[in-house]
Design a protein around this motif. Structure first.
Motif, short mmCIF file in Angstrom:
data_model
loop_
_atom_site.label_atom_id
_atom_site.label_comp_id
_atom_site.label_asym_id
_atom_site.label_seq_id
_atom_site.Cartn_x
_atom_site.Cartn_y
_atom_site.Cartn_z
N ALA A 22 0.83 4.42 3.31
CA ALA A 22 -0.31 3.61 3.74
C ALA A 22 0.03 2.13 3.69
N ALA A 26 -0.67 -0.90 6.16
CA ALA A 26 -1.71 -1.81 5.69
C ALA A 26 -1.27 -3.26 5.79
N GLY A 30 -3.56 -5.87 7.75
CA GLY A 30 -4.22 -6.94 7.02
C GLY A 30 -3.84 -8.33 7.48
N TRP A 38 -7.10 0.45 11.00
CA TRP A 38 -7.22 1.00 9.64
C TRP A 38 -7.23 2.52 9.66
N VAL A 41 -3.75 3.46 9.10
CA VAL A 41 -3.40 3.30 7.68
C VAL A 41 -3.82 4.54 6.90
N LYS A 42 -5.04 5.01 7.16
CA LYS A 42 -5.53 6.20 6.46
C LYS A 42 -4.73 7.44 6.84
#
Length: 103
Positions: A22, A26, A30, A38, A41-42
């Motif tokens: 992740a 991330a 970010g 996102w 990312v998950k």
């Protein structure tokens, strides 16, 4: 994610791989909003928990497939393609399937 962590042989390692995978996504999400969603990312975190150390190969295959798709879009649409977004989840899922079936 909880099932992947608890049912594996080493829950602590699964958590570590989930966080590591992740984190790879991330950082750009970010610092460069719009570059990576996102949801990606998950998904990477879930892949890390489920695949463990093999997540590196899954991410490499998925990102390579995404790159091939992006090159195809660039070749077809030329300059206008720079303003298009490319979903990353399908190539990442392909990378996971590749590792599960062939790795």
């Amino acid at each position: 994610l909880l099932l992947a962590v608890v049912s594996g042989p080493d829950p602590l390692a699964a958590c570590g791989w989930a966080v590591a995978a992740a984190a790879v996504f991330a950082l750009p999400a970010g610092f460069a909003p719009g570059s990576v969603g996102w949801g990606d990312v998950k998904l990477a975190g879930l892949m890390g928990a489920a695949l463990g150390a093999e997540v590196a190969l899954a991410l490499a295959v998925g990102l390579t497939a995404g790159g091939v798709i992006a090159i195809g879009i660039l070749a077809r649409h030329r300059g206008a393609a720079r303003h298009r977004s490319l979903p990353l989840a399908p190539p990442l899922a392909l990378g996971s399937a590749w590792v599960l079936l062939l790795g």
